[in-house]
Design a protein around this motif. Structure first.
Motif, PDB file in Angstrom:
ATOM      1  N   HIS A 105       0.822  -1.209   0.000  1.00 31.26           N
ATOM      2  CA  HIS A 105       0.000   0.000   0.000  1.00 31.26           C
ATOM      3  C   HIS A 105       0.857   1.262   0.000  1.00 31.26           C
ATOM      4  O   HIS A 105       1.958   1.289   0.522  1.00 31.26           O
ATOM      5  CB  HIS A 105      -0.980   0.003   1.162  1.00 31.26           C
ATOM      6  N   ASP A 106       0.326   2.315  -0.624  1.00 33.06           N
ATOM      7  CA  ASP A 106       1.034   3.596  -0.654  1.00 33.06           C
ATOM      8  C   ASP A 106       0.477   4.515   0.436  1.00 33.06           C
ATOM      9  O   ASP A 106      -0.328   4.097   1.270  1.00 33.06           O
ATOM     10  CB  ASP A 106       0.948   4.245  -2.046  1.00 33.06           C
ATOM     11  N   ALA A 107       0.880   5.772   0.421  1.00 28.81           N
ATOM     12  CA  ALA A 107       0.478   6.728   1.465  1.00 28.81           C
ATOM     13  C   ALA A 107      -1.036   6.969   1.485  1.00 28.81           C
ATOM     14  O   ALA A 107      -1.596   7.305   2.530  1.00 28.81           O
ATOM     15  CB  ALA A 107       1.211   8.051   1.269  1.00 28.81           C
ATOM     16  N   ASN A 108      -1.709   6.779   0.348  1.00 33.80           N
ATOM     17  CA  ASN A 108      -3.163   6.978   0.273  1.00 33.80           C
ATOM     18  C   ASN A 108      -3.942   5.683   0.472  1.00 33.80           C
ATOM     19  O   ASN A 108      -5.121   5.620   0.172  1.00 33.80           O
ATOM     20  CB  ASN A 108      -3.530   7.597  -1.077  1.00 33.80           C
ATOM     21  N   LYS A 109      -3.264   4.630   0.901  1.00 37.41           N
ATOM     22  CA  LYS A 109      -3.855   3.311   1.144  1.00 37.41           C
ATOM     23  C   LYS A 109      -4.352   2.645  -0.133  1.00 37.41           C
ATOM     24  O   LYS A 109      -5.301   1.864  -0.107  1.00 37.41           O
ATOM     25  CB  LYS A 109      -4.956   3.386   2.197  1.00 37.41           C
ATOM     26  N   ASN A 110      -3.730   2.991  -1.266  1.00 41.90           N
ATOM     27  CA  ASN A 110      -4.040   2.343  -2.535  1.00 41.90           C
ATOM     28  C   ASN A 110      -3.187   1.097  -2.679  1.00 41.90           C
ATOM     29  O   ASN A 110      -1.988   1.129  -2.413  1.00 41.90           O
ATOM     30  CB  ASN A 110      -3.764   3.287  -3.706  1.00 41.90           C
ATOM     31  N   ILE A 111      -3.821   0.028  -3.148  1.00 38.75           N
ATOM     32  CA  ILE A 111      -3.119  -1.230  -3.355  1.00 38.75           C
ATOM     33  C   ILE A 111      -3.265  -1.602  -4.819  1.00 38.75           C
ATOM     34  O   ILE A 111      -4.380  -1.632  -5.353  1.00 38.75           O
ATOM     35  CB  ILE A 111      -3.699  -2.322  -2.440  1.00 38.75           C
ATOM     36  N   PRO A 112      -2.132  -1.869  -5.512  1.00 35.32           N
ATOM     37  CA  PRO A 112      -2.212  -2.177  -6.942  1.00 35.32           C
ATOM     38  C   PRO A 112      -2.957  -3.484  -7.213  1.00 35.32           C
ATOM     39  O   PRO A 112      -2.909  -4.417  -6.411  1.00 35.32           O
ATOM     40  CB  PRO A 112      -0.742  -2.277  -7.369  1.00 35.32           C
ATOM     41  N   LEU A 113      -3.636  -3.526  -8.348  1.00 37.21           N
ATOM     42  CA  LEU A 113      -4.367  -4.721  -8.759  1.00 37.21           C
ATOM     43  C   LEU A 113      -3.391  -5.775  -9.250  1.00 37.21           C
ATOM     44  O   LEU A 113      -2.334  -5.460  -9.792  1.00 37.21           O
ATOM     45  CB  LEU A 113      -5.350  -4.374  -9.869  1.00 37.21           C
ATOM     46  N   GLY A 114      -3.762  -7.037  -9.077  1.00 34.61           N
ATOM     47  CA  GLY A 114      -2.934  -8.115  -9.585  1.00 34.61           C
ATOM     48  C   GLY A 114      -2.940  -9.316  -8.661  1.00 34.61           C
ATOM     49  O   GLY A 114      -3.755  -9.428  -7.738  1.00 34.61           O
ATOM     50  N   THR A 115      -2.000 -10.227  -8.932  1.00 33.80           N
ATOM     51  CA  THR A 115      -1.881 -11.468  -8.169  1.00 33.80           C
ATOM     52  C   THR A 115      -0.432 -11.693  -7.780  1.00 33.80           C
ATOM     53  O   THR A 115       0.471 -11.506  -8.602  1.00 33.80           O
ATOM     54  CB  THR A 115      -2.382 -12.664  -9.010  1.00 33.80           C
TER      55      THR A 115
END
Length: 159
Positions: A105-115
């Motif tokens: 997760h980044d500073a904005n709590k975004n998590i990249p899509l994928g596996t």
């Protein structure tokens, strides 16, 4: 580095409305819920509710077997626009999958899509701390244990 990574464009943002589902035996469920609550993701694990397809969800699930994973500490982390699913054959695998999620997760709590599919290369991954020759207070040792968990180390050798 994880053994298998397939990242896609886009991300999911976790917040206080994210529902959490943990399908694991009671001791593992308690530990995993506490780890999620203590994380910087600000997710409330009191929302262990029935699935609402309209809400974002974080699911941790013990399964009978995982393709491409031989170790009991291995896991599969799948992220799409509406859900994050961590699967493993043991609670330890779910814990390590959760650590990977926290690393993504980044500073904005975004998590990249994928596996991501991963398992440890070595069964014994440890650190030695010599508290007999050099004094470390309890808070320092607790921080070391947290750091070890973050890096998926599984043995603390104390002298």
């Amino acid at each position: 580095m994880p053994q298998h990574t397939e990242l896609l464009r886009g991300s999911i943002c976790l917040d206080s409305t994210t529902q959490v589902y943990i399908d694991a035996p009671e001791p593992d469920l308690t530990v995993l819920a506490r780890c999620i609550e203590a994380s910087p993701l600000c997710i409330n694990t009191q929302q262990l509710l029935t699935k609402d397809r309209k809400r974002k969800s974080l699911t941790l699930k013990i399964v009978d077997m995982l393709p491409m994973v031989d170790s009991p500490e291995g896991y599969r982390l799948s992220v799409n626009y509406s859900s994050i699913i961590i699967e493993s054959t043991t609670g330890a695998g779910l814990f390590y999958g959760l650590q990977t999620l926290l690393q993504l997760h980044d500073a904005n709590k975004n998590i990249p899509l994928g596996t991501i599919i991963d398992e440890p290369r070595f069964a014994y991954r440890g650190m030695m701390l010599d508290v007999s020759r050099h004094f470390f207070d309890v808070d320092f040792v607790k921080k070391q244990i947290d750091a070890m968990a973050y890096y998926k180390m599984n043995h603390l050798h104390l002298h």
